[in-house]
Design an enzyme around this catalytic site. Structure first.
Site, PDB file in Angstrom:
ATOM      1  N   TYR A  32       0.914  -1.256   0.045  1.00 21.86           N
ATOM      2  CA  TYR A  32      -0.009   0.172  -0.211  1.00 21.86           C
ATOM      3  C   TYR A  32       0.746   1.254  -0.051  1.00 21.86           C
ATOM      4  CZ  TYR A  32      -4.589  -1.938   0.895  1.00 21.86           C
ATOM      5  OH  TYR A  32      -5.895  -2.465   0.777  1.00 21.86           O
ATOM      6  N   LYS A  83       3.015 -15.282   3.359  1.00 26.51           N
ATOM      7  CA  LYS A  83       3.268 -15.982   1.901  1.00 26.51           C
ATOM      8  C   LYS A  83       4.816 -16.200   1.974  1.00 26.51           C
ATOM      9  CE  LYS A  83       2.092 -17.837  -1.768  1.00 26.51           C
ATOM     10  NZ  LYS A  83       1.172 -18.951  -1.816  1.00 26.51           N
ATOM     11  N   ASP A 135      -3.018 -18.145   0.892  1.00 31.38           N
ATOM     12  CA  ASP A 135      -3.823 -19.027   0.216  1.00 31.38           C
ATOM     13  C   ASP A 135      -4.475 -20.106   1.052  1.00 31.38           C
ATOM     14  OD1 ASP A 135      -1.203 -20.125   0.512  1.00 31.38           O
ATOM     15  OD2 ASP A 135      -1.220 -21.041  -1.480  1.00 31.38           O
ATOM     16  N   ASP A 165      -6.661  -6.899   4.135  1.00 34.41           N
ATOM     17  CA  ASP A 165      -7.654  -6.153   3.374  1.00 34.41           C
ATOM     18  C   ASP A 165      -8.589  -7.353   2.733  1.00 34.41           C
ATOM     19  OD1 ASP A 165      -9.187  -4.101   2.180  1.00 34.41           O
ATOM     20  OD2 ASP A 165      -8.107  -4.630   0.071  1.00 34.41           O
ATOM     21  N   ASP A 178     -12.618  -8.975   4.056  1.00 31.27           N
ATOM     22  CA  ASP A 178     -13.757  -9.041   3.317  1.00 31.27           C
ATOM     23  C   ASP A 178     -14.479 -10.413   3.267  1.00 31.27           C
ATOM     24  OD1 ASP A 178     -13.862  -6.173   2.635  1.00 31.27           O
ATOM     25  OD2 ASP A 178     -14.254  -6.609   0.719  1.00 31.27           O
TER      26      ASP A 178
HETATM   27  C1  IPM Z   1     -10.488  -1.032   3.684  1.00 29.48           C
HETATM   28  C2  IPM Z   1     -10.897  -0.528   2.298  1.00 29.48           C
HETATM   29  C3  IPM Z   1      -9.566   0.524   1.941  1.00 29.48           C
HETATM   30  C4  IPM Z   1      -8.179  -0.239   2.038  1.00 29.48           C
HETATM   31  C5  IPM Z   1      -9.567   1.078   0.614  1.00 29.48           C
HETATM   32  C6  IPM Z   1     -10.826   1.957   0.695  1.00 29.48           C
HETATM   33  C7  IPM Z   1      -8.635   2.256   0.536  1.00 29.48           C
HETATM   34  O1  IPM Z   1     -10.988  -1.795   1.405  1.00 29.48           O
HETATM   35  O2  IPM Z   1     -10.687  -0.329   4.591  1.00 29.48           O
HETATM   36  O3  IPM Z   1     -10.547  -2.213   3.941  1.00 29.48           O
HETATM   37  O4  IPM Z   1      -7.974  -1.192   1.160  1.00 29.48           O
HETATM   38  O5  IPM Z   1      -7.752  -0.444   3.143  1.00 29.48           O
HETATM   39 MG    MG Z   2     -11.198  -3.390   2.201  1.00 30.40          MG
END
Ligand code: IPM
Ligand code: MG
Length: 347
Positions: free
Chosen positions: A136, A186, A218, A242, A246
């Site tokens: 990042y 990894k 993975d 990240d 999700d």
């Molecule tokens: C999160 C989001 C952010 C990230 C984006 C909006 C930059 O996906 O907070 O998970 O990638 O960290």
């Molecule tokens: Mg995210």
């Protein structure tokens, strides 16, 4: 105590408005709130996604409640002016390096998970994601190869101090939970990950009471859907965290349910739902405000010393769900404000 409210883009303003109603209802003495634009909204109003006034408010505040950023109108802007730079800038400027993303199954929502009920109901895990390093924040750019091809690059790196501080954060979190820490990397391919693993093992010497394991990312993605109940605390880097967070959110029913805290070394923090700005449903009252309401609870607990008020919010959310409150993402019909009403009624 000053709380900065940064609603942002898309559904951000709708969901933070419901969290603010819940905070107002608690009427905690000495709490004040100040709002400022951030993300695409700030770019449109002030020409920058993180204007100096907004950054200044975030620095002055004792805690920050953040909605979401991201706006398709801004997709063609140069990267430095895109809405996402606001949240990345806040994380970096305020050294919010430790991102806590809990995923716990509310029993009432077991049917909303895409996993089988008997698998999903065992989920009670915490992802500790590093937020200030990795691909990042490494050098990035576009260049031409010798034979004239366009080439994009983003350098992945971690230094040992960065790994050490997130490792301590994760070991302490594991100590406050079930005492299991799984470090995800990894290391079979990446040097960055080899250093990560070496440093996590060094830090483990300070926490003999914690059971440490290691998993390749993975495999971790696979295990999260195969047997998520095996995880207590997962610690990982910025990019893997990240993605895995999700994934974990959907395992517990909806990305509209997951709250997060991003903390510095002194407990100051930014609190936000893990979902994005969802421009496709913005302004329609369809968004689930519970992730933001639960983020406000984390804020009260971790940054403002109001654990009782945090417990009350979490209990009210559980009660509202038990009473059948469901927004569209949970298979129901309640609007954003009606979900807020249900939580307020339970409170
Ligand atoms: C999160 C989001 C952010 C990230 C984006 C909006 C930059 O996906 O907070 O998970 O990638 O960290
Ligand atoms: Mg995210």
């Amino acid at each position: 105590m000053l709380v900065a409210i940064l609603p942002g883009d898309g559904i951000g303003p709708e969901v933070t408005a419901q969290a603010k109603r819940v905070l107002d209802a608690l009427a905690i003495p000495g709490m004040t709130y100040e709002e400022a634009p951030v993300g695409g909204a700030a770019y449109k109003a002030k020409g920058h996604p993180l204007p100096p006034e907004t950054l200044d408010l975030a620095k002055r505040a004792d805690a920050i409640l953040f909605g979401a950023v991201g706006d398709p109108d801004c997709d063609s802007l140069e990267r430095a002016l895109r809405p996402e730079q606001a949240i990345l800038g806040l994380r970096k400027e305020l050294t919010l390096f430790s991102n806590l993303r809990p995923a716990k199954m509310f029993p009432e929502l077991a049917d909303a998970s895409t996993l089988r009920k008997e698998v999903a109901e065992k989920i009670d895990l915490l992802i500790v994601r590093e937020l200030n390093g990795d691909v990042y924040f490494g050098e990035k750019g576009m260049r031409q190869t010798a034979d004239g091809l366009r080439e994009g690059y983003d350098i992945m790196s971690y230094n040992e101090a960065e790994v050490r501080r997130i490792a301590h954060s994760a070991f302490r979190a594991a100590r406050a939970r079930r005492g299991l820490l799984c470090s995800v990397d990894k290391a079979n391919v990446l040097e960055t990950s080899q250093l990560w693993r070496d440093v996590v093992i060094e830090v483990a010497a300070d926490y003999p009471d914690i059971t440490l394991s290691h998993m390749y990312v993975d495999n971790a993605a696979m295990q999260l859907v195969r047997n998520p109940g095996q995880f207590d605390v997962i610690v990982t880097g910025n990019l893997f965290g990240d993605i895995l967070s999700d994934q974990a959110s959907m395992c517990v029913g909806s990305i509209g349910m997951l709250a997060s805290a991003s903390l510095d070394a002194n407990g100051k923090g930014l609190y936000e739902p893990i979902h994005g700005s969802a421009p496709d449903i913005a302004g329609q009252g369809k968004a689930n405000p519970l992730a933001t309401i639960l983020s406000a609870a984390m804020m009260l607990r971790f940054s403002l010393g109001q654990a009782d008020a945090a417990d009350r919010i979490e209990a009210a959310v559980a009660k509202a769900l038990a009473g059948g409150a469901r927004s569209a993402d949970l298979g129901g019909t309640l609007s954003t404000s009606a979900m807020g009403d249900a939580v307020l009624a339970a409170l």
